[in-house]
Every structure is written in C-alpha cells, then in structure tokens.
Design a protein around this motif. Structure first.
Motif, mmCIF file in Angstrom:
data_model
loop_
_atom_site.group_PDB
_atom_site.id
_atom_site.type_symbol
_atom_site.label_atom_id
_atom_site.label_comp_id
_atom_site.label_asym_id
_atom_site.label_seq_id
_atom_site.Cartn_x
_atom_site.Cartn_y
_atom_site.Cartn_z
ATOM 1 N N SER A 1 0.676 -1.347 -0.093
ATOM 2 C CA SER A 1 -0.105 0.042 0.094
ATOM 3 C C SER A 1 0.846 1.287 -0.080
ATOM 4 O O SER A 1 0.396 2.204 -0.734
ATOM 5 N N SER A 2 2.280 1.227 0.418
ATOM 6 C CA SER A 2 3.046 2.288 0.670
ATOM 7 C C SER A 2 3.784 2.565 -0.786
ATOM 8 O O SER A 2 4.221 3.694 -1.069
ATOM 9 N N ARG A 3 3.494 1.634 -1.638
ATOM 10 C CA ARG A 3 3.979 1.650 -2.974
ATOM 11 C C ARG A 3 3.136 2.648 -3.637
ATOM 12 O O ARG A 3 3.506 3.000 -5.201
ATOM 13 N N LYS A 4 2.033 3.049 -3.598
ATOM 14 C CA LYS A 4 1.084 3.544 -4.268
ATOM 15 C C LYS A 4 0.882 3.009 -5.698
ATOM 16 O O LYS A 4 1.398 3.427 -6.920
#
Ligand code: NI
Ligand code: MN
Length: 227
Positions: A152-155
């Motif tokens: 999710s943090s990798r967008k």
C-alpha cells in the motif's frame, strides 16, 4: 505511460517508453492466447515469475530467437542458461534491478515453483515495475498474503491479481488483497484458461466496485490497458 497487453492466462506484454517486456510466456499451448510464440518479436526483456509450465512454456524459444534478457530468480536464470539462453538478470525475493524498461522488484508470492523437467524453480514471485512515473504490481500465481499490505505504501497505479481460484487466490481473496494493496486500478488474470479456473469477470468487477476503493479494468485476451 506504460501499456499492457493481456495475452491470456498470466502472460502480458509490458511496453514502457524505453523497452518492451514479456511476462510469463505461455502462448502455443494456451487455449486463450491471441497469438503464437513465433509472433512475438521486438521484446527486450522476459520476466518470469516461477517455473510452472503455464508460465515458462515458450520462454526458451522466445528468449533464444529474440535475444531478450531473462529476468527471474536465480534458479530459473540458471535453468535458462543451461538451455542456451545467453542473457539473464538473476534476482531473488526483495531485490530490485534498474533496467531501461524501469525498476523491477521481485516480490514474494505464496505458491510452489518447479520447472517442467523437474528442476527446482526457487521461490515463486511476483513483480513490481516502476516505469514512466507509474507503479504496476503483478502478483502472478499466489495465495492471499498479509505481506500484500506492505504494497500500500508503494502507491500502486495498477495491480494485476489472479482470480482463477484452485491454483491461486480466487475472487473472494482477491477482494481482500485489493483492500490491503489499495491500488488505483486492478485487472484480473489467471482465469478462464481452462474450466477448472473459470470465473465471471463481470461479477468480479461489480464486486470490486462495490466492496473496494479500486477501479476494475477487465480486458479480453489481446486487449490493451493504458496504465
Ligand atoms: Ni503456478
Ligand atoms: Mn499458473
């Protein structure tokens, strides 16, 4: 912007501004492939997620003919080299490499991996590809895994998830994966190749819209997705 073409099952063409890649080549024996292996040309890179036949069946022939570099785990690269493939970029889970195509990271998959001749295929993986300002995640063959929430943090602009069930996650688990990955858009793969992995993509897409924040993108084999 990257452009993806689905060649059925887990096989994709990924065209970025600088290079073109082929993922998990399975064409000549695939009931849903829109073309044959001999029709693949002008590719620079072949990405391989794991050793099962439905992901490597046309790997050696296409790699030898096109001279594309094979990007895969160490074990699959060794296997390809022994069969005369000249150019490989061996990796392992968690590692990334920078290619003209873009940055390619090998992500964990929860699956098995053995090559068609019985050779150990290393750990099964998926790929994150960062190219032309976009980030694409190919889960490839995998179960639902809590590790997916790290993505999710990798967008992720586009996630490509298996929905076939039986050999990989099915529709229900793909929705859970989408809620962890939180991609902008999501495309299904690894379904409808054979009756045991038949799924209704329209039903799946309606559930994605209703139950997640992602926009579903469904194409037929041969169809193109602009990322
Ligand atoms: Ni597999
Ligand atoms: Mn498979």
């Amino acid at each position: 912007m990257p452009q993806l073409t689905w060649l059925g099952h887990g096989c994709w063409i990924i065209k970025t501004e600088k290079q073109t890649a082929l993922l998990d080549p399975f064409l000549d024996d695939s009931p849903t492939a829109p073309c044959k292996a001999a029709e693949i040309y002008n590719i620079d890179v072949i990405l391989v997620s794991h050793g099962h036949f439905d992901h490597v069946a046309d790997l050696i022939s296409i790699a030898k003919r096109t001279k594309a570099v094979v990007v895969a785990n160490f074990e699959i690269c060794e296997w390809a080299s022994k069969q005369g493939v000249e150019r490989t970029e061996p990796m392992n889970l968690g590692g990334g490499i920078n290619l003209p195509l873009g940055r390619v990271t090998l992500t964990p998959a929860v699956h098995s991996s053995v090559l068609p001749d019985g050779t150990y295929g290393g750990s099964a993986g998926g790929f994150v590809i960062e190219a032309d300002g976009k980030t694409i995640y190919f889960a490839c063959d995998t179960a639902l895994s809590a590790d997916m929430q790290l993505l999710s943090s990798r967008k992720i602009d586009l996630a490509v998830l298996p929905i076939g069930d039986r050999y990989t996650m099915g529709p229900d688990d793909s929705l859970e994966a989408i809620r962890m990955i939180i991609p902008s858009r999501v495309a299904p793969a690894h379904y409808n190749t054979w009756p045991p992995i038949a799924q209704d993509a329209a039903v799946w897409a309606a559930r994605v819209r209703a139950e997640t924040s992602a926009e579903p993108v469904v194409v037929e084999p041969g169809g193109v997705i602009e990322v």
